[in-house]
Design a protein around this motif. Structure first.
Motif, PDB file in Angstrom:
ATOM      1  N   MET A   1      -1.409   5.580 -13.223  1.00 59.47           N
ATOM      2  CA  MET A   1      -0.194   5.655 -12.418  1.00 59.47           C
ATOM      3  C   MET A   1       1.001   5.986 -13.293  1.00 59.47           C
ATOM      4  O   MET A   1       1.118   5.496 -14.420  1.00 59.47           O
ATOM      5  N   ALA A   2       1.917   6.836 -12.782  1.00 63.21           N
ATOM      6  CA  ALA A   2       3.134   7.187 -13.510  1.00 63.21           C
ATOM      7  C   ALA A   2       3.984   5.936 -13.712  1.00 63.21           C
ATOM      8  O   ALA A   2       4.065   5.083 -12.835  1.00 63.21           O
ATOM      9  N   LYS A   3       4.605   5.818 -14.884  1.00 63.55           N
ATOM     10  CA  LYS A   3       5.405   4.650 -15.203  1.00 63.55           C
ATOM     11  C   LYS A   3       6.880   5.005 -15.347  1.00 63.55           C
ATOM     12  O   LYS A   3       7.226   6.062 -15.864  1.00 63.55           O
ATOM     13  N   ALA A   4       7.746   4.103 -14.882  1.00 64.02           N
ATOM     14  CA  ALA A   4       9.180   4.307 -15.014  1.00 64.02           C
ATOM     15  C   ALA A   4       9.609   3.984 -16.442  1.00 64.02           C
ATOM     16  O   ALA A   4       9.126   3.027 -17.045  1.00 64.02           O
ATOM     17  N   ASN A   5      10.515   4.788 -16.965  1.00 65.75           N
ATOM     18  CA  ASN A   5      11.032   4.596 -18.314  1.00 65.75           C
ATOM     19  C   ASN A   5      12.514   4.229 -18.229  1.00 65.75           C
ATOM     20  O   ASN A   5      13.311   5.016 -17.704  1.00 65.75           O
ATOM     21  N   GLU A  52       6.113  -0.823  -8.757  1.00 59.84           N
ATOM     22  CA  GLU A  52       5.455  -1.440  -7.598  1.00 59.84           C
ATOM     23  C   GLU A  52       5.370  -0.444  -6.441  1.00 59.84           C
ATOM     24  O   GLU A  52       4.332  -0.311  -5.779  1.00 59.84           O
ATOM     25  N   ALA A  53       6.465   0.266  -6.210  1.00 58.04           N
ATOM     26  CA  ALA A  53       6.510   1.253  -5.130  1.00 58.04           C
ATOM     27  C   ALA A  53       5.530   2.388  -5.394  1.00 58.04           C
ATOM     28  O   ALA A  53       4.800   2.822  -4.493  1.00 58.04           O
ATOM     29  N   CYS A  54       5.504   2.851  -6.629  1.00 59.49           N
ATOM     30  CA  CYS A  54       4.614   3.964  -6.990  1.00 59.49           C
ATOM     31  C   CYS A  54       3.148   3.577  -6.837  1.00 59.49           C
ATOM     32  O   CYS A  54       2.325   4.389  -6.384  1.00 59.49           O
ATOM     33  N   ASN A  55       2.820   2.360  -7.211  1.00 66.34           N
ATOM     34  CA  ASN A  55       1.442   1.886  -7.079  1.00 66.34           C
ATOM     35  C   ASN A  55       1.015   1.884  -5.608  1.00 66.34           C
ATOM     36  O   ASN A  55      -0.088   2.320  -5.261  1.00 66.34           O
ATOM     37  N   ALA A  56       1.917   1.423  -4.737  1.00 64.65           N
ATOM     38  CA  ALA A  56       1.616   1.386  -3.303  1.00 64.65           C
ATOM     39  C   ALA A  56       1.513   2.794  -2.721  1.00 64.65           C
ATOM     40  O   ALA A  56       0.629   3.085  -1.909  1.00 64.65           O
ATOM     41  N   LEU A  57       2.408   3.693  -3.140  1.00 63.22           N
ATOM     42  CA  LEU A  57       2.386   5.074  -2.642  1.00 63.22           C
ATOM     43  C   LEU A  57       1.124   5.811  -3.096  1.00 63.22           C
ATOM     44  O   LEU A  57       0.564   6.618  -2.353  1.00 63.22           O
ATOM     45  N   VAL A 216       9.213  10.358 -10.822  1.00 63.01           N
ATOM     46  CA  VAL A 216       8.216   9.299 -11.051  1.00 63.01           C
ATOM     47  C   VAL A 216       7.382   9.088  -9.788  1.00 63.01           C
ATOM     48  O   VAL A 216       6.158   8.975  -9.836  1.00 63.01           O
ATOM     49  N   VAL A 217       8.066   9.047  -8.647  1.00 61.18           N
ATOM     50  CA  VAL A 217       7.387   8.860  -7.359  1.00 61.18           C
ATOM     51  C   VAL A 217       6.399  10.002  -7.109  1.00 61.18           C
ATOM     52  O   VAL A 217       5.248   9.780  -6.705  1.00 61.18           O
ATOM     53  N   SER A 218       6.847  11.230  -7.358  1.00 61.80           N
ATOM     54  CA  SER A 218       6.001  12.408  -7.133  1.00 61.80           C
ATOM     55  C   SER A 218       4.757  12.392  -8.000  1.00 61.80           C
ATOM     56  O   SER A 218       3.664  12.738  -7.549  1.00 61.80           O
TER      57      SER A 218
END
Length: 255
Positions: A1-5, A52-57, A216-218
């Protein structure tokens, strides 16, 4: 999963909130400090919530489900349209059509009307109309395209909404909540985070900040889509193997 920096978020200005006099007290847990009359968002918390949002998406899209992106404010429209288009996800960047979700059947009828006009132009029916009628139909088609063209392929309700600025898109958020559709949103310091399911604390007024978060979301959604594709290919291969084994057993029995 992409991670926020955190560093990337900082450079994009995601930490800049609204003036302190415009704040919503419910955003207090996500505010780091006040500087020159402006609230500064805690980017470490932003990074955690974004992950957390990215994991769910990623899970939603890996299941083959659609996410509807919503952003009608000037600073976000082009950014959201770009990312959603690349992901082949539906999006609304013009005025939110009232009942878009709660009266989805009517919206689908409007989309079908747009498709019907396209069919008329292909089969020659359009040319049999008078000049005045053709002009009216063209205007109707252009209006439908502007408001609904980006959701033409959305044949059923989305499994999630991704919203930029929940105050501007309060009608969309309300409709989603009414139907139990989870809402992911970039939430600034002037908004109430309790109205959404997945809060991403951040600057929702600057294109650069919005673009940073959507990058990040994409990436996470792309990973979900890739997983979906891989799962389908695996299922297809397993199905072909089962079929081949069955044929072999049949041939052997026939001998």
């Amino acid at each position: 999963m992409a991670k926020a920096n955190v560093k990337d978020l900082l450079e994009a200005g995601v930490h800049f909130g609204h003036m302190t006099r415009k704040w919503n007290p419910n955003m207090a847990p996500y505010i780091f400090m006040e500087k020159n009359g402006i609230h500064i968002i805690d980017l470490h918390k932003t990074a955690v919530k974004l992950d957390e949002a990215c994991n769910a998406l990623e899970k939603i899209t890996s299941a083959g489900k659609k996410v509807l992106f919503v952003a009608t404010k000037k600073q976000a429209k082009e950014v959201v349209a770009k990312h959603a288009s690349e992901l082949n996800m539906p999006y609304i960047t013009e005025r939110w059509p009232g009942g878009m979700l709660t009266n989805f059947v009517t919206i689908r009828k409007a989309v079908k009307k747009m498709n019907h006009i396209d069919k008329m132009k292909k089969d020659g029916t359009f040319e049999t109309l008078s000049k005045k009628e053709r002009l009216q139909v063209d205007r109707q088609r252009a209006n439908l395209e502007k408001n609904l063209g980006s959701i033409a392929d959305m044949v059923r309700l989305p499994s999630a909404l991704f919203v930029v600025d929940i105050m501007s898109e309060h009608i969309a958020v309300t409709e989603a909540k009414k139907l139990g559709i989870p809402v992911f949103a970039i939430v600034d310091t002037n908004s109430d985070p309790r109205k959404v399911d997945f809060v991403i604390p951040g600057n929702d007024d600057a294109s650069k900040a919005i673009d940073m978060i959507l990058n990040v979301v994409s990436d996470s959604i792309k990973e979900g889509l890739s997983q979906r594709k891989a799962d389908k290919e695996k299922s297809k291969e397993e199905g072909e193997k089962v079929s081949a084994d069955a044929d072999a057993d049949f041939d052997q029995a026939a001998e």
